[in-house]
Enzyme design. Structure first.
Site, PDB file in Angstrom:
ATOM      1  N   ARG A  69      -0.274  -9.939 -29.361  1.00  0.00           N
ATOM      2  CA  ARG A  69      -0.782 -10.894 -30.354  1.00  0.00           C
ATOM      3  C   ARG A  69      -1.993 -11.662 -29.789  1.00  0.00           C
ATOM      4  O   ARG A  69      -2.885 -12.078 -30.516  1.00  0.00           O
ATOM      5  CB  ARG A  69       0.326 -11.873 -30.796  1.00  0.00           C
ATOM      6  CG  ARG A  69      -0.157 -12.935 -31.787  1.00  0.00           C
ATOM      7  CD  ARG A  69       0.967 -13.604 -32.561  1.00  0.00           C
ATOM      8  NE  ARG A  69       2.041 -14.081 -31.724  1.00  0.00           N
ATOM      9  CZ  ARG A  69       1.980 -15.162 -30.943  1.00  0.00           C
ATOM     10  NH1 ARG A  69       0.896 -15.897 -30.899  1.00  0.00           N
ATOM     11  NH2 ARG A  69       3.027 -15.518 -30.220  1.00  0.00           N
ATOM     12  N   TYR A  82     -14.164 -12.467 -53.595  1.00  0.00           N
ATOM     13  CA  TYR A  82     -12.929 -11.693 -53.784  1.00  0.00           C
ATOM     14  C   TYR A  82     -11.805 -12.655 -54.210  1.00  0.00           C
ATOM     15  O   TYR A  82     -11.636 -13.727 -53.605  1.00  0.00           O
ATOM     16  CB  TYR A  82     -12.593 -10.976 -52.468  1.00  0.00           C
ATOM     17  CG  TYR A  82     -11.284 -10.255 -52.488  1.00  0.00           C
ATOM     18  CD1 TYR A  82     -11.018  -9.285 -53.452  1.00  0.00           C
ATOM     19  CD2 TYR A  82     -10.290 -10.522 -51.560  1.00  0.00           C
ATOM     20  CE1 TYR A  82      -9.807  -8.615 -53.475  1.00  0.00           C
ATOM     21  CE2 TYR A  82      -9.086  -9.858 -51.570  1.00  0.00           C
ATOM     22  CZ  TYR A  82      -8.852  -8.904 -52.539  1.00  0.00           C
ATOM     23  OH  TYR A  82      -7.647  -8.256 -52.568  1.00  0.00           O
ATOM     24  N   ASP A  86     -19.033 -13.440 -45.676  1.00  0.00           N
ATOM     25  CA  ASP A  86     -18.210 -12.242 -45.825  1.00  0.00           C
ATOM     26  C   ASP A  86     -19.181 -11.083 -46.033  1.00  0.00           C
ATOM     27  O   ASP A  86     -19.827 -10.978 -47.074  1.00  0.00           O
ATOM     28  CB  ASP A  86     -17.252 -12.401 -47.011  1.00  0.00           C
ATOM     29  CG  ASP A  86     -16.310 -11.210 -47.162  1.00  0.00           C
ATOM     30  OD1 ASP A  86     -16.702 -10.104 -46.753  1.00  0.00           O
ATOM     31  OD2 ASP A  86     -15.206 -11.387 -47.721  1.00  0.00           O
ATOM     32  N   LYS A 140     -12.580  -1.610 -45.654  1.00  0.00           N
ATOM     33  CA  LYS A 140     -13.609  -1.039 -46.511  1.00  0.00           C
ATOM     34  C   LYS A 140     -14.573  -0.159 -45.690  1.00  0.00           C
ATOM     35  O   LYS A 140     -14.124   0.776 -45.088  1.00  0.00           O
ATOM     36  CB  LYS A 140     -14.330  -2.184 -47.246  1.00  0.00           C
ATOM     37  CG  LYS A 140     -13.355  -3.210 -47.889  1.00  0.00           C
ATOM     38  CD  LYS A 140     -12.532  -2.555 -48.947  1.00  0.00           C
ATOM     39  CE  LYS A 140     -11.442  -3.354 -49.615  1.00  0.00           C
ATOM     40  NZ  LYS A 140     -10.867  -4.535 -49.081  1.00  0.00           N
TER      41      LYS A 140
HETATM   42  N1  LCS Z   1     -13.397  -9.775 -48.672  1.00  0.00           N
HETATM   43  C1  LCS Z   1     -13.854  -8.913 -49.597  1.00  0.00           C
HETATM   44  C2  LCS Z   1     -15.285  -8.978 -50.023  1.00  0.00           C
HETATM   45  C3  LCS Z   1     -12.990  -7.987 -50.172  1.00  0.00           C
HETATM   46  O1  LCS Z   1     -13.480  -7.140 -51.072  1.00  0.00           O
HETATM   47  C4  LCS Z   1     -11.629  -7.964 -49.747  1.00  0.00           C
HETATM   48  C5  LCS Z   1     -10.666  -7.020 -50.349  1.00  0.00           C
HETATM   49  C6  LCS Z   1     -11.199  -8.872 -48.784  1.00  0.00           C
HETATM   50  C7  LCS Z   1     -12.118  -9.764 -48.263  1.00  0.00           C
HETATM   51  C8  LCS Z   1      -9.795  -8.898 -48.291  1.00  0.00           C
HETATM   52  O2  LCS Z   1      -9.563  -7.796 -47.466  1.00  0.00           O
HETATM   53  P1  LCS Z   1      -8.151  -7.077 -47.267  1.00  0.00           P
HETATM   54  O3  LCS Z   1      -7.173  -8.127 -46.872  1.00  0.00           O
HETATM   55  O4  LCS Z   1      -7.773  -6.439 -48.546  1.00  0.00           O
HETATM   56  O5  LCS Z   1      -8.432  -6.109 -46.161  1.00  0.00           O
HETATM   57  N2  LCS Z   1     -11.105  -6.414 -51.506  1.00  0.00           N
HETATM   58  C9  LCS Z   1     -10.412  -5.621 -52.281  1.00  0.00           C
HETATM   59  C10 LCS Z   1     -10.887  -5.123 -53.489  1.00  0.00           C
HETATM   60  O6  LCS Z   1     -11.973  -5.358 -54.009  1.00  0.00           O
HETATM   61  N3  LCS Z   1      -9.984  -4.319 -53.992  1.00  0.00           N
HETATM   62  O7  LCS Z   1      -8.829  -4.312 -53.260  1.00  0.00           O
HETATM   63  C11 LCS Z   1      -9.030  -5.135 -52.095  1.00  0.00           C
END
Ligand code: LCS
Length: 393
Positions: free
Chosen positions: A58, A111, A183, A208
């Site tokens: 961790r 998001y 972000d 992503k």
């Molecule tokens: N920031 C952005 C710009 C995102 O698009 C997402 C997830 C996150 C943070 C959070 O990331 P995660 O915890 O899912 O790895 N975006 C998503 C979307 O547009 N569709 O499903 C997840």
């Protein structure tokens, strides 16, 4: 290998990798929760922050470390902090930089959960927030208060592709002693480097583009300074939103092809945007590469490419969008983005379902908006798939 003075593509493959004692050519998975100390003094030294070695996964782990160093180098930052998910990264940053009586100014169309975490959770701890169109400098300036401690930008934003001027807004924020967080999920460091543009912290959902194969979730934070690194690392370790070694291994494997994947997906996206912009069933399309995008000039200035995300509205509003989504065969009807496969989704009912209808309208997340994450398949096949599905509207 020291990759500090090497090109971006070389960093993708080699940055962060260490000389493995067994000679492994790739970074191995250290699938362990804990590490043996050589003796009592060694253990005590590590807890005191001295000497070489690891304590507990961790807190740190060689595989995770390799990924953190890799992304930190790609973003030209001081250090990286890998997290269990993108939201693990967002929450660790909020947790480290906000507190009772503090105020955050945030891109309205972030998001959904990045917004919801403030509206539904941090508010319970006395954190104030203002969501604005951060593409509008004057709106950001007007939103700043005496207790504003963070300016949080998502650019391009999810799903409206709104673009905010990182350089100008960082200058503004710094005049008020405000920390700028970006972000960078939609661009990746291949297309945009927020720390070079003036931001203090950059974060990613590596789920992503960085991993790129839709087979893990994960996040990484990179800070400009040692001080911010220490603060956010502490929050992540104490919250326990750390990445797992196997996850890190997958991301290290995925990131190696980042430039190739993005180049190809972007090439496809440009052709698809050109095809859609004149299509009789399309009402509007938002893609930073089109001159019709309101911040096209800014995108040209602060990004080295326009990426592979686009959003559009089809004729027939919400019903038209549902018909499209139910009739595509190659594009997968699924949330997430930035993988090698083309995905289509409806933000108003899916990724941004947790945001109120009014707030969605204000942020530009309209009912007819369809989001398209362009993959690296044969572009003629993607267009043919859209063509037959649009014909059903
Ligand atoms: N920031 C952005 C710009 C995102 O698009 C997402 C997830 C996150 C943070 C959070 O990331 P995660 O915890 O899912 O790895 N975006 C998503 C979307 O547009 N569709 O499903 C997840």
């Amino acid at each position: 290998m020291n990759t500090k003075d090497k090109g971006f593509e070389t960093k993708l493959i080699h940055a962060g990798a260490f000389d493995d004692p067994m000679g492994s050519a790739t970074v191995p998975i250290y699938q362990t929760s804990t590490f043996a100390f050589k003796n009592a003094q060694h253990g005590a030294d590590l807890f005191a922050g001295k000497g070489e070695g690891y304590i507990y996964t961790r807190i740190g782990n060689p595989t995770i470390d390799a990924l953190e160093k890799n992304i930190a180098e790609l973003e030209n930052g001081f250090g990286g902090i890998a997290t269990s998910s993108g939201m693990g990264a967002v929450s660790a940053v909020y947790f480290a930089l906000l507190g009772q009586g503090k105020h955050i100014v945030c891109t309205a169309s972030v998001y959904g959960p990045s917004r919801g975490l403030l509206e539904q959770d941090f508010v319970r701890f006395g954190v104030e927030y203002t969501f604005v169109h951060t593409s509008d400098y004057a709106a950001v300036e007007a939103a700043i208060k005496a207790n504003t401690s963070v300016l949080y930008l998502e650019t391009p934003s999810n799903p409206t592709m709104e673009i905010s001027d990182i350089t100008a807004l960082s200058e503004l924020a710094h005049k008020h002693g405000i920390i700028v967080v970006v972000d960078n999920t939609f661009s990746s460091p291949y297309l945009q480097k927020p720390l070079d543009l003036g931001a203090d912290v950059v974060l990613h959902s590596v789920t992503k583009f960085i991993n790129g194969h839709a087979d893990i979730v994960g996040g990484v934070i990179v800070t400009k300074t040692a001080e911010l690194y220490k603060k956010i690392r502490h929050a992540m370790v104490y919250m326990g939103s750390n990445m797992d070694p196997h996850q890190a291994f997958m991301v290290i494997r995925g990131v190696k092809t980042l430039s190739l994947r993005i180049e190809r997906a972007q090439e496809n996206a440009i052709k698809i945007a050109d095809y859609l912009k004149n299509h009789p069933k399309i009402e509007w399309i938002t893609y930073p590469g089109l001159t019709s995008h309101p911040q096209h000039e800014l995108a040209k200035k602060q990004m080295s490419g326009f990426g592979s995300m686009l959003s559009f509205g089809v004729k027939g509003g919400y019903k038209g969008g549902v018909t499209l989504m139910n009739n595509v065969h190659l594009a997968i009807l699924a949330v997430s983005l930035g993988g090698v496969e083309t995905l289509i989704q409806h933000p108003a009912s899916m990724t941004h379902a947790g945001v109120s209808h009014d707030e969605k309208q204000k942020a530009g997340i309209t009912d007819e908006l369809v989001r398209f994450s362009v993959g690296i398949e044969n572009v003629e096949d993607i267009i043919a798939d859209l063509e037959q599905a649009l014909a059903k509207i």
